[in-house]
Write an enzyme that holds these catalytic residues in place. Structure first.
Site, PDB file in Angstrom:
ATOM      1  N   SER A 132      36.193  29.124  40.277  1.00 48.59           N
ATOM      2  CA  SER A 132      37.030  28.670  40.693  1.00 48.59           C
ATOM      3  C   SER A 132      36.713  27.904  41.895  1.00 48.59           C
ATOM      4  O   SER A 132      35.905  28.243  43.128  1.00 48.59           O
ATOM      5  CB  SER A 132      38.184  29.966  41.273  1.00 48.59           C
ATOM      6  OG  SER A 132      39.424  28.857  41.567  1.00 48.59           O
ATOM      7  N   TYR A 146      41.692  37.055  45.114  1.00 49.76           N
ATOM      8  CA  TYR A 146      41.086  36.498  43.721  1.00 49.76           C
ATOM      9  C   TYR A 146      40.271  35.348  44.288  1.00 49.76           C
ATOM     10  O   TYR A 146      38.951  35.530  43.628  1.00 49.76           O
ATOM     11  CB  TYR A 146      42.009  35.330  43.279  1.00 49.76           C
ATOM     12  CG  TYR A 146      41.732  34.399  41.631  1.00 49.76           C
ATOM     13  CD1 TYR A 146      41.569  34.694  40.867  1.00 49.76           C
ATOM     14  CD2 TYR A 146      41.784  33.295  42.719  1.00 49.76           C
ATOM     15  CE1 TYR A 146      41.004  34.052  40.009  1.00 49.76           C
ATOM     16  CE2 TYR A 146      41.012  32.889  41.535  1.00 49.76           C
ATOM     17  CZ  TYR A 146      41.100  33.091  40.260  1.00 49.76           C
ATOM     18  OH  TYR A 146      40.905  32.041  39.098  1.00 49.76           O
TER      19      TYR A 146
END
Length: 237
Positions: A132, A146
């Site tokens: 990501s 995250y």
């Protein structure tokens, strides 16, 4: 398209979203594709019927299950690890078990899958992990855990690229920004907020991510390894 004819491919986390787009792209190009899924049995069955790929139920949070899944596919040519989960919120209030499960899926599963794949993988194989842009940039509160998991993948790829480089096995991370999936729909309540950070103010499509994966998996990318490939519309610019 036949560039992947007879290639043995495993996509971990392939039943929906980006994973499903990758399965379609590689299967359409001639690969023998298997993909894993955890909870989306109906979606997995439909995708298998559509593409001719093999669907395998497996929990990416279970290290033994991940290793068995990879081992069971034999000598892979291409491994794509797309399985991932998202836990957001105030770190002082976020459930610690949920964070640990996210680490299991987002970090431990890709590492153990890559290592097990390399045991049997043919020389010149490809290992591609979907990360990501938040591994580079976390521009809002609540995403520390995250972002940590996605940053960890960067170090993993750099290290494994050196470990496996003598065999011509490449290891790369694809880092999407906002992408139109069930988890992050392009018309969702957060889309306008996310687009504010972007130079190209729209979500990516799964097909766009899959096209980058196909390049990295293909013969023209044999010298590309240990690298981060951001596809985010300028989110992290």
């Amino acid at each position: 398209m036949t560039e992947f004819t007879d290639k043995n491919v495993l996509v971990i986390g392939g039943s929906r979203g980006i994973g499903a787009a990758i399965v379609r792209r590689l299967a359409r190009s001639g690969a023998e594709v298997a993909f894993s899924y955890a909870g989306s049995a109906d979606a997995a069955a439909a995708l298998a019927s559509e593409t001719g790929a093999t669907a395998i139920r497996s929990d990416a949070a279970d290290r033994a299950a991940v290793v068995d899944l990879v081992k069971g596919r034999g000598a892979l040519d291409i491994l794509v690890v797309n399985a991932g989960t998202l836990v957001m919120g105030d770190p002082l209030e976020t459930d610690a078990d949920a964070v640990d499960r996210m680490i299991d899926i987002n970090v431990r599963a890709p590492y153990h899958a890559a290592v097990e794949a390399a045991r049997q993988m043919r020389d010149g194989g490809r290992i591609i992990v979907i990360g990501s842009v938040n591994g580079d940039r976390m521009p809002f509160a609540g995403g520390a855990a995250y972002a940590m998991t996605k940053s960890a993948l960067q170090g993993m790829a750099r290290g494994l690229a050196r470990d496996f480089g003598a065999r011509g096995i490449t290891v790369n991370i694809v880092q999407p920004g906002p992408t139109d999936t069930d988890m992050n729909p392009s018309d969702g309540p957060m889309s306008g907020f996310m687009h504010e950070f972007m130079a190209i103010k729209r979500h990516a499509t799964g097909e766009e991510i899959a096209a980058m994966v196909a390049y990295l998996a293909g013969p023209e990318a044999g010298i590309v390894t240990g690298a981060l490939h951001t596809i985010d519309g300028g989110f992290g610019a």
